[in-house]
Structure formats: C-alpha cells, structure tokens
Enzyme design. Structure first.
Site, PDB file in Angstrom:
ATOM      1  N   HIS A 152      17.002  -5.699 -16.244  1.00  0.00           N
ATOM      2  CA  HIS A 152      18.259  -5.861 -16.443  1.00  0.00           C
ATOM      3  C   HIS A 152      18.958  -3.974 -15.988  1.00  0.00           C
ATOM      4  CE1 HIS A 152      15.825  -7.356 -19.864  1.00  0.00           C
ATOM      5  NE2 HIS A 152      17.004  -8.001 -20.049  1.00  0.00           N
ATOM      6  N   ASP A 201      17.660  -1.052 -18.160  1.00  0.00           N
ATOM      7  CA  ASP A 201      16.143  -0.449 -17.614  1.00  0.00           C
ATOM      8  C   ASP A 201      16.167   0.278 -16.204  1.00  0.00           C
ATOM      9  OD1 ASP A 201      15.785  -2.749 -19.236  1.00  0.00           O
ATOM     10  OD2 ASP A 201      14.896  -3.878 -16.817  1.00  0.00           O
TER      11      ASP A 201
HETATM   12  C1  XUL Z   1      13.638 -11.538 -24.701  1.00  0.00           C
HETATM   13  C2  XUL Z   1      13.777 -11.844 -23.187  1.00  0.00           C
HETATM   14  C3  XUL Z   1      14.748 -11.365 -22.581  1.00  0.00           C
HETATM   15  C4  XUL Z   1      14.895 -11.900 -21.515  1.00  0.00           C
HETATM   16  C5  XUL Z   1      15.653 -11.151 -20.811  1.00  0.00           C
HETATM   17  O1  XUL Z   1      13.402 -12.320 -25.393  1.00  0.00           O
HETATM   18  O2  XUL Z   1      12.722 -12.506 -22.876  1.00  0.00           O
HETATM   19  O3  XUL Z   1      13.219  -9.771 -22.078  1.00  0.00           O
HETATM   20  O4  XUL Z   1      13.222 -12.186 -20.125  1.00  0.00           O
HETATM   21  O5  XUL Z   1      17.078 -10.111 -20.523  1.00  0.00           O
END
Ligand code: XUL
Ligand code: CO
Length: 433
Positions: free
Chosen positions: A99, A102
């Site tokens: 993300h 991150d």
């Molecule tokens: C949350 C989840 C996230 C997604 C990406 O439950 O799975 O980490 O994978 O935003």
C-alpha cells in the site's frame, strides 16, 4: 547490507530430511508439477504492510516491535525498503505487494504525500532492478487515516471521494511504473456502521461509479494488469458492500464491470463471511472472476481476521485443488497477507513464519496436483453427473417447464436416490494428503 537479518542464510530447498530450521522442506521452486515449475504455480508474494509496517499493536496494547526503520522520515522509509529487499533475497520469493502508506511517510498535504510516494517508487524501482522480487500488486490504503473513517468512495463528503480518486490514481500510476501485474481495491471502510446515518443506495452507487472510473483510467494509461476487488464481509466496517464473491459478482454485473474486474480472495475473509476458502475460489472461477489470493488463516475461535500464517497443509490443499482446476494463476499469485504474532519479536520469527507458510502451500499444492493428475476425484464427479450427458436431459434445459414435466409420465420416471459418497471421497483426499 542493513544487518537486520544478520546470520540468517538464504533459504534453500533441502527436502524433508533437512535438519536446519532455515530450509524449505517442500517448497522446491524448480520441481515440475503438471508441466509447470512450482515457483510459477505458486507465485508467492510478501506483504509489505504486515512484515515491515505493522507495529505489533492489538486493541489493548500498542507497539511491541522495535524496528530500526519505524518513524516518519524518508530516510527511514528507504531503510525499510532496504530491509524488505534483504528479506525477499533470503526467502527467494518472486513477488511482493504494497500500500502507499506502507512505503512512504504521510505528508501534511496530498502533494507532499504524493511527492514522498513518487520518490519511494523511484527508489524501489532501482531495488527491483538489483533484486529478484517484483511487484505482484499495488493498492491504496483508504482506511487508516482519519479522513477515511466514514468511507472513501462511499463517504458522505464528496471531497473525500475526490481524495480517494487522487489516491487511487497515484497508486495505479505507481503500480504501473513498478511493473505491477495487478491493482487491488480492498474496501475496508466502504460499508457502514448504522443505517440511521447512512444512505445505502447512494453509497453503493458511488462505489460502482468509482470502480468504473478506475477501469476507465486503467485503459487511459495503458495499464495491462488486472483490477481486483478483495471481498470481506465486515471489519473494520460493520457491513461491507463487497461482502463475498457472490456479492461482488452481483455488484460488478450491476455496474457492467464483470468482464473488467476480478477478485483477490483471502482465506480469512472467506471464513468471516461464513464460507470456506475453496468455496470462494470455486465460485469465482465458475463466474470468470478468479484473480489472486491472500493467503493466511484466522483463529477459528476468536471470530477476528487474525491474519496468521497458514500452517495446515491439508486445509489449504482443497483450495489449491480448486485453483489448479481453474487453470492456475495468470496475473495473480499467493500473497502472504499474514503477520507474526505481537510476541514474535525477532528477525528470525519473520523469516521462519514465511518459510513455514511457503512450505505449507507447497505441500498443499503437491497433494492437489497429485490428486488432480490421478483423475480419481474428477471421475467420481463425472459419474455423479453422468445423467446430464443424455440427449433427453440436455433437451430438457432447452425446452419449457411443461416439456420437462411431461417426461415424468411419458417415461414413467421414478428417480432413485444414489449415495453422495462423501466419506469415500474424503478418504480419497486423505490418500493424497
Ligand atoms: C484487510 C486486508 C488488506 C488487503 C489490502 O483485511 O486483507 O490487507 O489485503 O488492503
Ligand atoms: Co488481504
């Protein structure tokens, strides 16, 4: 070298008689299964967020991890990236996922956050050139910052919709620049807490239009990867609009996106939705929207999305069987959306968690491939449905309800129930596990 993982060797395949903890017992990248290398079947990815950004908090306590890269500066973000690629080198997995939040510090303004992201993307692009790991998928964190508390595209405030658009645009650009093979949208806050303050119809329509705009933008910039929705029924929202695969499919149909968007299915989310992982995979494959998976497991008693590393190969084998039957991954892969427990403080814990997860999946894949190759399960299934191969049965699907009904008297039909043979088939599974 940062020295964070000092004294930890690169992990290699040593077979089931390996004596070191730091070895793969089942994950053998070059082993051929069904005509394809194991590495190319599994397409493992490490999740940047859990391993490098998560501080180890829980609802009753804050940070337990003390990582030298924790903090909000660009220097620390670069150190984090250095450590991340050192871990990727140790594990040898081909992919990672991120993300925006991150990998870059949040700025005081959107422009500053974007500048930080762009700089980190350039830095990580040079890392990718020098290391094996490449980007499986990128995504936007549209849930942590307080601006997202009432949703991103589904926020009652149109300014937040605009901010979400700017954020996804920036991350789709970043994903494309890093050669990412997919872009994921997980809508943790695209849901609601109470109908007392929620216009459900409007929010769902905004989410649909947002997704159409994302797809339009993908074509504008020539992004060749897949756009994936990651279903989850709740947590953090009480009711999420992308509850499960079936709900997502209805949503995609509603907005004309069923040929454009696929799913990233997570084991833990499937369980929260009251399904099995393999159900969600099989359903997505049957609807033509299977894309990728987030691999983890939940604690089966707590009812939370605990994102633990998988450690039960028998359970995962059934899921891999469905993936193999669907033809395997194309742009997708196995992303470890899993974190070590907050008491697992050591660098070794991070490595061994992944080693165990990779071995669990490899073992599951081998069992699934062997069973599929034997043809035994599929033969049993074909036998169960053999009646549908007859011309009379096929004609019935093309004709009317009355024509189907007429067969009962014309042919004197008195159906005789046959055993579903579940336990025999479970025994068959156990032969391969
Ligand atoms: C949350 C989840 C996230 C997604 C990406 O439950 O799975 O980490 O994978 O935003
Ligand atoms: Co996930």
């Amino acid at each position: 070298m940062t020295g964070f993982f000092k004294n930890i060797p690169a992990i290699t395949y040593q077979g089931t008689s390996a004596t070191s903890e730091f070895a793969f017992r089942h994950y053998n990248p070059d082993e051929m299964l069904l005509g394809k290398r194991m590495e190319d079947h599994l397409r493992f990815a490490v999740a940047y967020w859990h391993s490098f950004a998560w501080p180890g908090g829980d609802p009753f306590g804050s940070q337990t991890f003390q990582r030298p890269w924790f903090g909000d500066s660009m220097d620390l973000s670069r150190l984090k990236a250095d450590v991340a690629f050192e871990m990727f080198d140790i594990l040898g997995q081909p992919f990672y996922c991120f993300h925006d939040a991150d990998m870059r510090p949040e700025g005081d303004t959107f422009a500053e956050s974007k500048r930080n992201l762009d700089e980190m993307v350039d830095y990580i692009a040079t890392k990718q050139e020098a290391h094996k790991a490449k980007l499986l998928w990128g995504t936007s964190n549209l849930f942590s910052h307080r601006r997202w508390m009432s949703g991103a595209a589904t926020n009652p405030d149109p300014d937040v919709y605009a901010y979400a658009a700017a954020t996804v645009k920036a991350n789709l650009d970043a994903t494309m620049k890093l050669g990412g093979q997919n872009y994921v949208l997980w809508g943790g806050r695209e849901g609601y807490e109470t109908l007392l303050n929620t216009d459900l119809k409007a929010e769902r329509e905004h989410a649909g239009r947002f997704l159409q705009q994302v797809v339009e933008y993908k074509y504008k910039i020539g992004f060749k990867g897949a756009i994936l929705i990651e279903p989850k029924p709740q947590e953090p929202s009480k009711h999420q609009y992308d509850y499960d695969v079936a709900t997502v499919y209805g949503f995609l149909k509603d907005f004309g996106l069923e040929g454009e968007v696929k799913t990233n299915i997570e084991q833990g989310h499937a369980i929260l939705a009251g399904h099995s992982f393999e159900h969600e995979i099989a359903l997505a494959a049957s609807l033509g929207i299977f894309g990728s998976i987030d691999m983890n497991r939940n604690d089966y008693q707590s009812g939370w999305d605990t994102d633990q590393f998988p450690n039960n190969h028998a359970e995962k084998a059934v899921a891999f069987y469905e993936i193999l039957k669907a033809g395997g991954f194309t742009t997708g892969g196995v992303n470890f959306d899993a974190k070590v427990r907050r008491q697992s403080l050591d660098p070794e814990d991070l490595i061994l968690a992944h080693v165990g997860g990779m071995d669990t999946c490899a073992r599951a894949l081998k069992a699934a491939a062997a069973l599929l190759e034997s043809g035994e399960m599929e033969a049993a299934k074909a036998d169960r449905y053999a009646g549908w191969k007859t011309p009379a049965a096929q004609a019935m699907l093309k004709g009317s309800l009355e024509e189907a009904a007429a067969r009962v008297t014309a042919e004197g039909l008195e159906p005789q129930p046959r055993s579903g043979r579940q336990e025999r088939l479970e025994n068959l599974w156990n032969k391969y596990i």
